[in-house]
Design a protein around this motif. Structure first.
Motif, PDB file in Angstrom:
ATOM      1  N   PHE A  22       0.954  -1.192  -0.113  1.00  0.00           N
ATOM      2  CA  PHE A  22      -0.186   0.155   0.107  1.00  0.00           C
ATOM      3  C   PHE A  22       0.936   1.377  -0.052  1.00  0.00           C
ATOM      4  CE2 PHE A  22      -2.346  -3.413   1.794  1.00  0.00           C
ATOM      5  CZ  PHE A  22      -3.361  -3.347   0.902  1.00  0.00           C
ATOM      6  N   LYS A  23       0.478   2.321  -0.947  1.00  0.00           N
ATOM      7  CA  LYS A  23       1.136   3.304  -1.244  1.00  0.00           C
ATOM      8  C   LYS A  23       0.308   4.605  -1.502  1.00  0.00           C
ATOM      9  CE  LYS A  23       4.963   2.576  -3.994  1.00  0.00           C
ATOM     10  NZ  LYS A  23       5.528   2.251  -5.143  1.00  0.00           N
ATOM     11  N   GLY A  24       1.056   5.650  -1.730  1.00  0.00           N
ATOM     12  CA  GLY A  24      -0.150   6.916  -1.807  1.00  0.00           C
ATOM     13  C   GLY A  24       0.127   7.849  -0.651  1.00  0.00           C
ATOM     14  N   SER A  25      -1.105   8.292  -0.104  1.00  0.00           N
ATOM     15  CA  SER A  25      -1.467   9.008   0.989  1.00  0.00           C
ATOM     16  C   SER A  25      -2.699   8.741   1.568  1.00  0.00           C
ATOM     17  CB  SER A  25      -1.687  10.345   0.506  1.00  0.00           C
ATOM     18  OG  SER A  25      -2.883  10.533  -0.500  1.00  0.00           O
ATOM     19  N   PRO A  26      -2.995   8.886   2.744  1.00  0.00           N
ATOM     20  CA  PRO A  26      -4.334   8.304   3.542  1.00  0.00           C
ATOM     21  C   PRO A  26      -5.437   8.557   3.103  1.00  0.00           C
ATOM     22  CG  PRO A  26      -2.768   9.452   5.105  1.00  0.00           C
ATOM     23  CD  PRO A  26      -2.151   9.646   3.796  1.00  0.00           C
ATOM     24  N   THR A  84       2.362  -0.910   5.770  1.00  0.00           N
ATOM     25  CA  THR A  84       2.573   0.530   5.425  1.00  0.00           C
ATOM     26  C   THR A  84       2.230   1.440   6.469  1.00  0.00           C
ATOM     27  OG1 THR A  84       2.265   0.070   3.071  1.00  0.00           O
ATOM     28  CG2 THR A  84       2.020   2.342   3.651  1.00  0.00           C
ATOM     29  N   ASN A  85       3.068   2.482   6.695  1.00  0.00           N
ATOM     30  CA  ASN A  85       2.726   3.774   7.704  1.00  0.00           C
ATOM     31  C   ASN A  85       2.629   4.943   6.999  1.00  0.00           C
ATOM     32  OD1 ASN A  85       2.611   5.426  10.175  1.00  0.00           O
ATOM     33  ND2 ASN A  85       4.652   5.545  10.065  1.00  0.00           N
ATOM     34  N   PHE A  86       1.393   5.489   6.702  1.00  0.00           N
ATOM     35  CA  PHE A  86       1.173   6.503   6.051  1.00  0.00           C
ATOM     36  C   PHE A  86       1.475   7.796   6.942  1.00  0.00           C
ATOM     37  CE2 PHE A  86      -1.597   3.607   3.532  1.00  0.00           C
ATOM     38  CZ  PHE A  86      -1.097   4.162   2.359  1.00  0.00           C
ATOM     39  N   ASN A  87       2.117   8.751   6.339  1.00  0.00           N
ATOM     40  CA  ASN A  87       2.723  10.023   7.277  1.00  0.00           C
ATOM     41  C   ASN A  87       3.758   9.589   8.119  1.00  0.00           C
ATOM     42  OD1 ASN A  87       1.090  11.426   5.439  1.00  0.00           O
ATOM     43  ND2 ASN A  87      -0.518  11.689   7.048  1.00  0.00           N
ATOM     44  N   ASP A 131      14.781  16.728   9.586  1.00  0.00           N
ATOM     45  CA  ASP A 131      13.672  15.947   9.781  1.00  0.00           C
ATOM     46  C   ASP A 131      12.645  15.858   8.711  1.00  0.00           C
ATOM     47  OD1 ASP A 131      14.624  15.445  12.275  1.00  0.00           O
ATOM     48  OD2 ASP A 131      12.969  16.695  13.511  1.00  0.00           O
ATOM     49  N   SER A 132      11.889  14.875   8.531  1.00  0.00           N
ATOM     50  CA  SER A 132      10.923  14.783   7.333  1.00  0.00           C
ATOM     51  C   SER A 132       9.750  13.918   7.535  1.00  0.00           C
ATOM     52  CB  SER A 132      11.838  14.243   6.169  1.00  0.00           C
ATOM     53  OG  SER A 132      11.917  12.941   6.474  1.00  0.00           O
ATOM     54  N   VAL A 133       8.709  14.088   7.221  1.00  0.00           N
ATOM     55  CA  VAL A 133       7.451  13.063   7.112  1.00  0.00           C
ATOM     56  C   VAL A 133       7.387  12.390   5.702  1.00  0.00           C
ATOM     57  CG1 VAL A 133       5.041  12.848   7.439  1.00  0.00           C
ATOM     58  CG2 VAL A 133       6.471  14.597   8.744  1.00  0.00           C
ATOM     59  N   TRP A 134       7.423  11.136   5.619  1.00  0.00           N
ATOM     60  CA  TRP A 134       7.324  10.684   4.419  1.00  0.00           C
ATOM     61  C   TRP A 134       5.911  10.270   4.125  1.00  0.00           C
ATOM     62  CZ3 TRP A 134      11.677   6.061   3.502  1.00  0.00           C
ATOM     63  CH2 TRP A 134      12.711   6.816   3.544  1.00  0.00           C
ATOM     64  N   ASN A 135       5.247  10.473   2.894  1.00  0.00           N
ATOM     65  CA  ASN A 135       3.662  10.318   2.649  1.00  0.00           C
ATOM     66  C   ASN A 135       3.517   8.742   3.158  1.00  0.00           C
ATOM     67  OD1 ASN A 135       4.768  12.379   0.577  1.00  0.00           O
ATOM     68  ND2 ASN A 135       2.618  12.751   0.979  1.00  0.00           N
ATOM     69  N   PHE A 136       4.428   7.770   2.805  1.00  0.00           N
ATOM     70  CA  PHE A 136       4.328   6.634   3.362  1.00  0.00           C
ATOM     71  C   PHE A 136       5.609   6.049   3.578  1.00  0.00           C
ATOM     72  CE2 PHE A 136       4.583   6.228  -1.238  1.00  0.00           C
ATOM     73  CZ  PHE A 136       5.404   5.060  -1.362  1.00  0.00           C
ATOM     74  N   HIS A 137       5.693   4.935   4.470  1.00  0.00           N
ATOM     75  CA  HIS A 137       7.075   4.182   4.638  1.00  0.00           C
ATOM     76  C   HIS A 137       6.627   2.741   4.716  1.00  0.00           C
ATOM     77  CE1 HIS A 137      10.972   2.922   5.245  1.00  0.00           C
ATOM     78  NE2 HIS A 137      10.748   2.932   6.622  1.00  0.00           N
ATOM     79  N   ILE A 144      -2.248   2.963   9.615  1.00  0.00           N
ATOM     80  CA  ILE A 144      -1.188   1.793   9.408  1.00  0.00           C
ATOM     81  C   ILE A 144      -2.054   0.677   9.073  1.00  0.00           C
ATOM     82  CG2 ILE A 144       0.542   0.685  10.717  1.00  0.00           C
ATOM     83  CD1 ILE A 144       0.814   2.939  12.857  1.00  0.00           C
ATOM     84  N   CYS A 145      -1.249  -0.094   8.121  1.00  0.00           N
ATOM     85  CA  CYS A 145      -2.119  -1.162   7.294  1.00  0.00           C
ATOM     86  C   CYS A 145      -1.185  -2.294   6.781  1.00  0.00           C
ATOM     87  CB  CYS A 145      -2.946  -0.694   6.413  1.00  0.00           C
ATOM     88  SG  CYS A 145      -2.100   0.190   4.918  1.00  0.00           S
ATOM     89  N   THR A 146      -2.018  -3.086   6.424  1.00  0.00           N
ATOM     90  CA  THR A 146      -1.435  -4.503   6.008  1.00  0.00           C
ATOM     91  C   THR A 146      -2.511  -5.104   4.963  1.00  0.00           C
ATOM     92  OG1 THR A 146      -0.004  -6.338   6.536  1.00  0.00           O
ATOM     93  CG2 THR A 146      -1.620  -6.078   7.768  1.00  0.00           C
ATOM     94  N   LYS A 147      -1.932  -6.128   4.233  1.00  0.00           N
ATOM     95  CA  LYS A 147      -3.102  -7.078   3.802  1.00  0.00           C
ATOM     96  C   LYS A 147      -3.730  -7.953   4.557  1.00  0.00           C
ATOM     97  CE  LYS A 147      -2.234 -10.635   0.904  1.00  0.00           C
ATOM     98  NZ  LYS A 147      -3.543 -11.567   1.073  1.00  0.00           N
ATOM     99  N   ARG A 148      -5.077  -7.930   4.416  1.00  0.00           N
ATOM    100  CA  ARG A 148      -5.865  -8.792   5.273  1.00  0.00           C
ATOM    101  C   ARG A 148      -5.725 -10.462   4.645  1.00  0.00           C
ATOM    102  NH1 ARG A 148     -10.029  -7.789   8.385  1.00  0.00           N
ATOM    103  NH2 ARG A 148     -10.214  -5.690   7.717  1.00  0.00           N
ATOM    104  N   PRO A 149      -5.444 -11.366   5.594  1.00  0.00           N
ATOM    105  CA  PRO A 149      -5.017 -12.690   5.300  1.00  0.00           C
ATOM    106  C   PRO A 149      -6.437 -13.178   4.506  1.00  0.00           C
ATOM    107  CG  PRO A 149      -4.834 -12.247   7.722  1.00  0.00           C
ATOM    108  CD  PRO A 149      -5.374 -10.882   7.102  1.00  0.00           C
TER     109      PRO A 149
END
Length: 696
Positions: free
Chosen positions: A167-171, A298-301, A328-334, A424-429
């Motif tokens: 997962f990528k992009g923005s929230p 994925t952790n957004f922001n 310092d920085s805030v990545w849109n996703f990591h 914060i998200c992942t793929k659902r099993p």
């Protein structure tokens, strides 16, 4: 026929690997899981084996370690040491006599590639035979193993599943892209074992390294460092410059096998290039191959707090341009991974998911690696717990201090406590959809669970109220006379104009003269924006308690990028200045520009049979008003032996259809993945289709 003469030994690879849940893994060796018995057939000629006269001793070697295991005629295996028990013997008219021996490895055995020897001692002779090699992995099916996972469904997802979503992009506008973990592909497991063998720890002290390889905490730290090449002969070199002419654009990778094979084929030279999702996906492959349950997260922001003060400072000019000031920085996703294991090194209660991050950001004990940091320790703010919990905690919890400056002078400030770790998200099993896990990392805010309203996912910009310099960062005591918000009219798509509105509200019962500054900048997900590519400035009058809405549109030709990227992001900001009071308010938002998707349909998709030819059709309609050209590549682990590649030119509004023939060679859930790099549009288009391959 008094002599007992060994004819051959059969390691029963097929039967053992089915029992050990390693069937399908490709290796030059037998593949086993620790804490579980495996059987060996010994064929010999001559007289019957007599345990009073004859002795069989296995020697199990993991250089420089070894252990001798005499064969017992009865008893049960010991849970703490290697053992060998004679199951039965029977005459075979075609193969002489057959002895069946069950070998057992303790659940704390080191992970590695072992060599198996057999010594046959009789009254007349002693003969030693090399039987072959076996690869020993962690065993989440075994309760005594420190990676044991109770649920069979979760074991299938986090060990056996070889397809995933990143997962990528923005929230506000999440993109998902498929990834093939490829742990069943030819030679991949053997390459994964090389990461352990080539690690600095192994090179410095092989004996100590092997002894430590019983512990998944140790293994995970080694792999976290070896996936990047900062300190060692690691797999991937990171590159965030936008220039990839001497390697591969990170956006072009679609699976782990190509990367791992290229690393091995070049004498373990680093593969160019990777970014966070590539590092994480490759680590997921290696950990699953080693038998450690792992998922990509994925952790957004995501905050990168270089000075460890839990505050990220962002600077804007008075005209709304975001400035590159500070480290310092805030990545849109990591993107990182979580692996499932026990943590006996902690006080207790911190078993389970552990954060591991192979993207080289900061050093941990002298090497570029991160984790394992217990997710529960992050949630409980146990920042003194090993490993790297403070860094991960800051990634999901840091405050953002937004500062408007002019000529080095602070005009206004605001602290945003909610942006970092927004999702914060992942793929659902068992599915190909997103599962939110924010609450596993963060406490609920104001008694409300983590969730997004429909408005929050609708593309609205974040409105920030500011205090003037010297009047307090939280704005207390400052009457806010003007409000502003920013909202997209529709989700941005490559090839289309970017349309948004700025809504300004006068909260006072008197008219006001305002200056409006609107700014747009291209940005990459992991850094501050580049220079302004579009701006608009004007003055406007607003009546008492009036709300004014202004529409803006940025043409696609103005915001398109020159370099092919799938993470096209735009930073929009508007600053409203009250001319009389000098009060300033800012609304901002960062939005990813989604690419059109390829469509894949499979003929008779509900009756796809192994070893039977199937047909898929890849479809794409050109949304642009000009012809586009590019390379279409279709891949599928377990479905296609080799990738299908073809050159295409598609006319404006034309629909392209291309049939793809494939013969599945593995059963279970598999994925066809297609991507099209448009050479003249600087865009990567993707599509995927999952299919369940049935046995014949």
């Amino acid at each position: 026929m008094d002599e007992l003469k060994l004819r051959n030994v059969h390691l029963q690879q097929v039967q053992n690997q089915i029992r050990h849940n390693t069937d399908g893994l490709s290796s030059s060796t037998l593949v086993l899981r620790r804490g579980q018995s495996f059987t060996i057939l010994i064929n010999y000629d001559g007289r019957t084996y007599d345990p009073l006269k004859d002795k069989l001793v296995f020697r199990i070697v993991l250089v420089p370690l070894s252990v001798e295991v005499p064969v017992s005629v009865s008893g049960n295996p010991s849970p703490s040491q290697w053992s060998a028990i004679l199951e039965r013997s029977a005459p075979d008219p075609n193969a002489g006599r057959t002895q069946i021996v069950s070998l057992f490895s303790p659940a704390s055995s080191p992970v590695g590639v072992y060599t198996l020897h057999l010594r046959v001692e009789t009254r007349g002779s002693i003969k030693t035979h090399v039987l072959g090699q076996f690869t020993l992995l962690c065993n989440p099916w075994c309760q005594a193993d420190s990676v044991f996972m109770q649920s069979e469904d979760l074991r299938n997802e986090y060990i056996r599943n070889d397809i995933g979503l990143l997962f990528k992009g923005s929230p506000e506008n999440i993109d998902s892209r498929p990834w093939s973990f490829d742990q069943y592909e030819r030679g991949v497991l053997d390459i994964c074992m090389k990461l352990l063998q080539l690690s600095p720890q192994s090179q410095a002290d092989a004996r100590k390294d092997l002894q430590n390889r019983s512990n998944p905490v140790y293994i995970s730290r080694v792999i976290s460092a070896m996936v990047n090449c900062q300190d060692d002969k690691g797999v991937l070199m990171g590159n965030w410059s936008g220039k990839y002419s001497d390697g591969v654009n990170p956006s072009m990778w679609s699976g782990s096998a190509d990367i791992l094979r290229l690393w091995a084929a070049t004498q373990f030279s680093p593969v160019k290039y990777g970014q966070c999702w590539v590092f994480a996906a490759v680590m997921c492959t290696v950990m699953r191959a080693l038998g450690i349950p792992t998922r990509v997260v994925t952790n957004f922001n995501s905050a990168h707090d270089t000075n460890a003060n839990m505050v990220i400072e962002e600077y804007y000019s008075e005209k709304g341009e975001k400035l590159s000031i500070g480290r310092d920085s805030v990545w849109n996703f990591h993107v990182w991974v979580e692996s499932w294991m026990k943590r006996p090194d902690l006080d207790g209660g911190y078993d389970g998911w552990q954060v591991l991050d192979p993207t080289p950001q900061e050093m941990s004990a002298g090497m570029y690696r991160c984790g394992p940091a217990a997710v529960k320790a992050v949630h409980e703010q146990k920042v003194n717990a090993p490993y790297d919990v403070p860094f991960v905690y800051a990634e999901v919890n840091a405050d953002v201090r937004i500062i408007i400056i002019r000529d080095g002078k602070i005009l206004a400030t605001k602290v945003d406590k909610d942006r970092v770790g927004a999702l914060i998200c992942t793929k659902r099993p068992g599915t190909m959809v997103m599962q939110e896990i924010t609450a596993e990392y963060k406490t609920e805010m104001d008694g409300m669970p983590f969730m997004f309203s429909s408005d929050a996912r609708g593309g609205g910009g974040t409105a920030e109220r500011f205090s003037r310099s010297g009047e307090g960062a939280n704005g207390r005591g400052v009457r806010q006379g003007v409000g502003v918000s920013l909202q997209l009219l529709k989700a941005p798509v490559v090839g289309e104009n970017l349309s948004f509105i700025v809504k300004i509200t006068n909260n006072m019962a008197i008219p006001k003269l305002l200056r409006k500054h609107v700014n747009a900048q291209n940005k990459e997900y992991n850094r501050d924006p580049t220079g302004t590519f579009w701006e608009d400035h004007d003055d406007l009058k607003i009546g008492p308690n009036e709300t004014v809405t202004v529409k803006h549109e940025i043409s696609f030709t103005e915001h398109m990028l020159n370099e092919a990227m799938e993470d096209c992001l735009v930073n929009l900001a508007v600053v409203i200045e009250d001319v009389k009071s000098q009060e300033r308010v800012l609304a901002s938002g960062e939005y990813n520009i989604s690419s059109p998707a390829l469509n894949i349909q499979i003929q008779n998709e509900y009756s796809v049979i192994i070893n039977t030819q199937q047909v898929a059709t890849v479809t794409f309609t050109n949304p642009f008003n000009v012809a586009v050209s590019g390379d279409l590549i279709v891949a599928g682990s377990g479905l296609l032996e080799e990738k299908v590649q073809m050159r295409l030119t598609i006319q404006p509004r034309e629909t392209m259809k291309r049939p793809i023939r494939f013969i599945p060679w593995m059963t279970g859930a598999k994925m066809l993945h297609a991507f099209l790099e448009l050479t003249d549009r600087s865009t990567v288009l993707r599509g995927f289709k999952t299919v369940t391959v049935q046995a014949a």
